[in-house]
Write a protein that holds these residues in place. Structure first.
Motif, PDB file in Angstrom:
ATOM      1  N   PRO A 174       0.737  10.747  -5.474  1.00  0.00           N
ATOM      2  CA  PRO A 174       0.150   9.498  -4.995  1.00  0.00           C
ATOM      3  C   PRO A 174       0.315   8.528  -5.406  1.00  0.00           C
ATOM      4  O   PRO A 174       0.434   8.099  -6.622  1.00  0.00           O
ATOM      5  N   ALA A 175       0.284   7.734  -3.837  1.00  0.00           N
ATOM      6  CA  ALA A 175      -0.228   6.360  -4.594  1.00  0.00           C
ATOM      7  C   ALA A 175      -0.331   5.949  -5.341  1.00  0.00           C
ATOM      8  O   ALA A 175      -1.954   6.025  -5.792  1.00  0.00           O
ATOM      9  N   ALA A 176      -0.324   4.704  -6.195  1.00  0.00           N
ATOM     10  CA  ALA A 176      -1.694   3.620  -6.967  1.00  0.00           C
ATOM     11  C   ALA A 176      -1.986   3.285  -5.827  1.00  0.00           C
ATOM     12  O   ALA A 176      -2.109   3.118  -4.379  1.00  0.00           O
ATOM     13  N   PRO A 177      -3.252   2.497  -6.437  1.00  0.00           N
ATOM     14  CA  PRO A 177      -5.034   2.111  -5.779  1.00  0.00           C
ATOM     15  C   PRO A 177      -4.164   0.766  -5.425  1.00  0.00           C
ATOM     16  O   PRO A 177      -4.231   1.199  -3.480  1.00  0.00           O
ATOM     17  N   ASP A 178      -2.509  -0.089  -5.321  1.00  0.00           N
ATOM     18  CA  ASP A 178      -2.821  -1.054  -4.691  1.00  0.00           C
ATOM     19  C   ASP A 178      -1.238  -0.291  -3.961  1.00  0.00           C
ATOM     20  O   ASP A 178      -0.368  -1.015  -3.704  1.00  0.00           O
ATOM     21  N   GLY A 179      -1.573   0.158  -2.638  1.00  0.00           N
ATOM     22  CA  GLY A 179      -0.505   0.673  -1.928  1.00  0.00           C
ATOM     23  C   GLY A 179       0.075   0.444  -1.110  1.00  0.00           C
ATOM     24  O   GLY A 179       0.904   0.244  -0.788  1.00  0.00           O
ATOM     25  N   GLY A 180      -0.554  -0.686  -0.740  1.00  0.00           N
ATOM     26  CA  GLY A 180      -0.541  -1.751  -0.045  1.00  0.00           C
ATOM     27  C   GLY A 180       0.603  -2.351  -0.178  1.00  0.00           C
ATOM     28  O   GLY A 180       1.634  -2.913   0.587  1.00  0.00           O
ATOM     29  N   SER A 181       0.835  -3.025  -0.702  1.00  0.00           N
ATOM     30  CA  SER A 181       1.601  -3.790  -1.742  1.00  0.00           C
ATOM     31  C   SER A 181       3.285  -2.961  -2.043  1.00  0.00           C
ATOM     32  O   SER A 181       4.056  -3.365  -1.961  1.00  0.00           O
ATOM     33  N   SER A 182       2.788  -2.065  -2.381  1.00  0.00           N
ATOM     34  CA  SER A 182       3.816  -0.537  -2.740  1.00  0.00           C
ATOM     35  C   SER A 182       4.237  -0.750  -2.028  1.00  0.00           C
ATOM     36  O   SER A 182       6.191  -0.585  -0.808  1.00  0.00           O
ATOM     37  N   ARG A 183       4.150  -0.490  -0.654  1.00  0.00           N
ATOM     38  CA  ARG A 183       4.449  -0.448   1.140  1.00  0.00           C
ATOM     39  C   ARG A 183       5.156  -1.359   1.561  1.00  0.00           C
ATOM     40  O   ARG A 183       5.919  -1.823   1.845  1.00  0.00           O
ATOM     41  N   PHE A 184       5.102  -3.158   1.417  1.00  0.00           N
ATOM     42  CA  PHE A 184       6.136  -4.232   1.164  1.00  0.00           C
ATOM     43  C   PHE A 184       6.641  -4.087   0.982  1.00  0.00           C
ATOM     44  O   PHE A 184       7.777  -4.260   1.533  1.00  0.00           O
ATOM     45  N   TRP A 185       6.797  -3.775  -0.404  1.00  0.00           N
ATOM     46  CA  TRP A 185       7.951  -4.246  -1.472  1.00  0.00           C
ATOM     47  C   TRP A 185       8.879  -2.527  -0.723  1.00  0.00           C
ATOM     48  O   TRP A 185      10.171  -2.787  -0.863  1.00  0.00           O
ATOM     49  N   LEU A 186       8.440  -1.984  -0.222  1.00  0.00           N
ATOM     50  CA  LEU A 186       9.399  -0.656  -0.061  1.00  0.00           C
ATOM     51  C   LEU A 186      10.556  -1.253   1.369  1.00  0.00           C
ATOM     52  O   LEU A 186      11.892  -0.977   1.410  1.00  0.00           O
ATOM     53  N   ALA A 187       9.065  -2.411   2.598  1.00  0.00           N
ATOM     54  CA  ALA A 187       9.731  -2.140   3.302  1.00  0.00           C
ATOM     55  C   ALA A 187      10.647  -3.468   3.180  1.00  0.00           C
ATOM     56  O   ALA A 187      11.752  -3.628   4.030  1.00  0.00           O
ATOM     57  N   ALA A 188      10.204  -4.557   2.529  1.00  0.00           N
ATOM     58  CA  ALA A 188      11.166  -5.258   2.050  1.00  0.00           C
ATOM     59  C   ALA A 188      13.127  -5.273   1.330  1.00  0.00           C
ATOM     60  O   ALA A 188      13.601  -5.453   2.226  1.00  0.00           O
ATOM     61  N   ALA A 189      12.902  -3.888   1.037  1.00  0.00           N
ATOM     62  CA  ALA A 189      13.819  -3.345   0.018  1.00  0.00           C
ATOM     63  C   ALA A 189      14.708  -2.854   1.196  1.00  0.00           C
ATOM     64  O   ALA A 189      15.831  -2.715   1.115  1.00  0.00           O
ATOM     65  N   THR A 190      13.905  -2.138   2.211  1.00  0.00           N
ATOM     66  CA  THR A 190      15.074  -1.566   2.950  1.00  0.00           C
ATOM     67  C   THR A 190      15.364  -2.536   3.996  1.00  0.00           C
ATOM     68  O   THR A 190      16.277  -1.937   4.855  1.00  0.00           O
ATOM     69  N   VAL A 191      14.542  -3.238   4.379  1.00  0.00           N
ATOM     70  CA  VAL A 191      15.173  -4.915   5.991  1.00  0.00           C
ATOM     71  C   VAL A 191      16.244  -5.082   4.653  1.00  0.00           C
ATOM     72  O   VAL A 191      16.635  -5.576   5.391  1.00  0.00           O
ATOM     73  N   ILE A 192      16.607  -5.803   3.635  1.00  0.00           N
ATOM     74  CA  ILE A 192      17.472  -6.537   2.247  1.00  0.00           C
ATOM     75  C   ILE A 192      18.543  -5.718   2.860  1.00  0.00           C
ATOM     76  O   ILE A 192      19.899  -5.669   3.164  1.00  0.00           O
ATOM     77  N   ALA A 193      18.122  -4.264   2.509  1.00  0.00           N
ATOM     78  CA  ALA A 193      19.129  -3.328   2.630  1.00  0.00           C
ATOM     79  C   ALA A 193      20.388  -2.971   3.455  1.00  0.00           C
ATOM     80  O   ALA A 193      21.277  -2.788   3.541  1.00  0.00           O
ATOM     81  N   THR A 194      19.058  -3.079   4.998  1.00  0.00           N
ATOM     82  CA  THR A 194      19.833  -2.361   5.958  1.00  0.00           C
ATOM     83  C   THR A 194      20.491  -4.450   6.704  1.00  0.00           C
ATOM     84  O   THR A 194      21.855  -3.848   6.786  1.00  0.00           O
ATOM     85  N   PHE A 195      20.262  -5.547   6.103  1.00  0.00           N
ATOM     86  CA  PHE A 195      20.735  -6.757   6.722  1.00  0.00           C
ATOM     87  C   PHE A 195      22.425  -6.635   5.847  1.00  0.00           C
ATOM     88  O   PHE A 195      22.866  -7.384   5.749  1.00  0.00           O
ATOM     89  N   CYS A 196      22.531  -6.013   4.431  1.00  0.00           N
ATOM     90  CA  CYS A 196      23.249  -6.368   3.134  1.00  0.00           C
ATOM     91  C   CYS A 196      24.150  -4.536   3.120  1.00  0.00           C
ATOM     92  O   CYS A 196      26.094  -4.622   2.697  1.00  0.00           O
ATOM     93  N   PHE A 197      24.051  -4.339   4.356  1.00  0.00           N
ATOM     94  CA  PHE A 197      25.083  -3.290   3.994  1.00  0.00           C
ATOM     95  C   PHE A 197      26.473  -2.895   5.013  1.00  0.00           C
ATOM     96  O   PHE A 197      25.924  -3.231   6.063  1.00  0.00           O
ATOM     97  N   PHE A 198      27.646  -3.379   4.406  1.00  0.00           N
ATOM     98  CA  PHE A 198      28.670  -3.360   5.081  1.00  0.00           C
ATOM     99  C   PHE A 198      29.451  -2.379   5.890  1.00  0.00           C
ATOM    100  O   PHE A 198      29.326  -3.026   7.037  1.00  0.00           O
TER     101      PHE A 198
END
Length: 468
Positions: A174-198
């Motif tokens: 179960p997500a931590a109470p500040d799940g909104g922050s976790s979702r933001f960092w998940l989305a950010a890491a995903t987008v960065i990985a997508t645009f850095c993937f050779f």
């Protein structure tokens, strides 16, 4: 982090403990995501900077560099030149064949282009349905299609964000109470990985239809993780109209007894074939089989061929390694041919192996990703940009590993190494061509094998040990 039956019982018996564990895991997970947001682009920048600095030093010292564009390419350089939008690796041959067939109804495009002229048009004619109605030709058509490649890349990023949100729900506590922050960092890491993937960068840079297939595959994974087998089968069917080895997913779906998946995929293939047959003749698949047989016997010797065939050709010096020969394939070599066939069988079997036992939703999507990787790697010609389908699997592995790296240090290390190898072009290894270390040129293929090994190590976390 997956949840075992014991931990679930403990959580129910002690709500306070469950709440404390959720906060702890959520905090560690968010910390890992923040680190990924920094580490992925930083690693890419460092690798690219080192390659550029070495290249500049060699130029200033007067060292002859006959293949500097091959041995010193890097992710940053590829990204910098994406704006040119004049690449036509897929689009050029496809547009030429499309226009020739329009002027020669019923003609044998493979006999004319592939065998007579030596033009490496290697797609089924059903792939032309994607550009059949494009009201442009020549450079204008290529520019439009290259622009659509950029749009498809953005679509991959959007699809990956949606996919990872669903995967996180399946594999996390179960997500931590500040799940909104976790979702933001998940989305950010995903987008960065997508645009850095050779492999994705390379597909867009070359002007490849592969980036569309990557987008289709991401949304097929998303549909399956949502429990919607029919849309997933339909999307995989669309992919198979361009990439014939994806038709093996019919067997994959049959092994899983997933009737909606198989039915939707079969219907898509039938409609696609009927439509292409009405335009180009009913016999074109027979001509296309000749092309596939020719490629299977030879393969490609260029360093970018990340398959068993490419590995063997690199090691044996069978054909040009650093120079792209647009008119010829690797010379026929019986040991290379038979070992390629053996590897094809082994990888296809490996891709199908876990289909029947993938009885949970998580294991089903994991099996889909593994099968796609195996079917891709089994081809005699698996270019660097074909491995864009690795990105969803890396996301799944990242999310399924325990949030605390200490108990799973070995698995985390393998994940980091395999991702780094496949997400960045390590072009300086090409100086090893024609040496006993030429096998290192196949580093993306080795990264793919490492990802498969990691799936095996994480099979319990991915739900293969569960039954529903």
């Amino acid at each position: 982090m997956s949840v075992s039956g014991d931990s679930l019982l403990d959580s129910v018996a002690d709500p306070a403990l469950a709440y404390t564990e959720a906060i702890s895991v959520g905090g560690r997970s968010e910390q890992l995501l923040r680190r990924a947001c920094l580490a992925i682009p930083l690693l890419m920048a460092v690798i690219s900077a080192v390659i550029m600095l070495v290249h500049r030093h060699l130029v200033h010292t007067g060292v002859p560099l006959p293949h500097d564009d091959v041995c010193f390419a890097n992710n940053i350089n590829f990204l910098w030149h994406l704006h040119e939008l004049t690449r036509s690796d897929s689009w050029g041959p496809m547009l030429v064949v499309r226009d020739w067939l329009a002027a020669h109804p019923g003609g044998d495009a493979y006999d004319h282009f592939f065998f007579a002229l030596g033009i490496k048009f290697q797609y089924p004619l059903s792939s032309l349905l994607a550009i059949r109605w494009l009201p442009f030709d020549g450079d204008t058509a290529i520019q439009v299609l290259d622009s659509l490649d950029i749009a498809a890349w953005i679509t991959v990023a959007v699809g990956m964000v949606l996919l990872n949100r669903e995967l996180a729900r399946l594999v996390r506590l179960p997500a931590a109470p500040d799940g909104g922050s976790s979702r933001f960092w998940l989305a950010a890491a995903t987008v960065i990985a997508t645009f850095c993937f050779f492999p994705l960068i390379r597909a867009v840079y070359l002007g490849q239809i592969q980036i569309f297939l990557d987008a289709i595959f991401v949304f097929a994974c998303y549909a399956l993780v949502r429990g919607r087998s029919a849309p997933a089968g339909l999307l995989i069917g669309l992919s198979a109209l361009v990439k014939p080895q994806m038709a093996l997913f019919l067997i994959w779906g049959a092994l899983r007894r997933d009737r909606p998946f198989v039915g939707a995929m079969a219907a898509c293939l039938a409609v696609g074939y009927a439509l292409s047959a009405s335009l180009y003749g009913w016999a074109w698949p027979l001509a296309y089989l000749r092309v596939l047989a020719f490629i299977d016997r030879r393969g490609e010797s260029l360093y970018a061929n990340q398959s068993v065939n490419g590995l063997l050709n690199h090691m044996l010096g069978n054909g040009p390694d650093l120079v792209w020969d647009r008119w010829r394939f690797a010379p026929y070599d019986p040991p290379v041919h038979y070992l390629t066939l053996l590897s094809m069988v082994m990888l296809v079997v490996a891709g199908l192996w876990g289909a029947r036992t993938a009885t949970t939703r998580l294991s089903a999507v994991a099996s889909l990703m593994v099968a796609a990787l195996c079917f891709t790697a089994s081809s005699p010609v698996a270019w660097e940009h074909h491995y864009g389908i690795l990105l969803p699997l890396f996301s799944l592995l990242f999310l399924s590993l325990p949030a605390d790296p200490r108990p799973a240090f070995g698995r985390w290390s393998l994940l980091c190494v395999t991702f780094a190898l496949s997400a960045n072009t390590l072009s300086p290894v090409n100086v090893l061509a024609a040496t006993p270390f030429a096998f290192l040129q196949s580093y993306i293929f080795f990264a793919a094998l490492g990802a498969l090994a990691l799936v095996f190590l994480c099979r319990r976390d991915l739900g293969w040990a569960a039954r529903v």
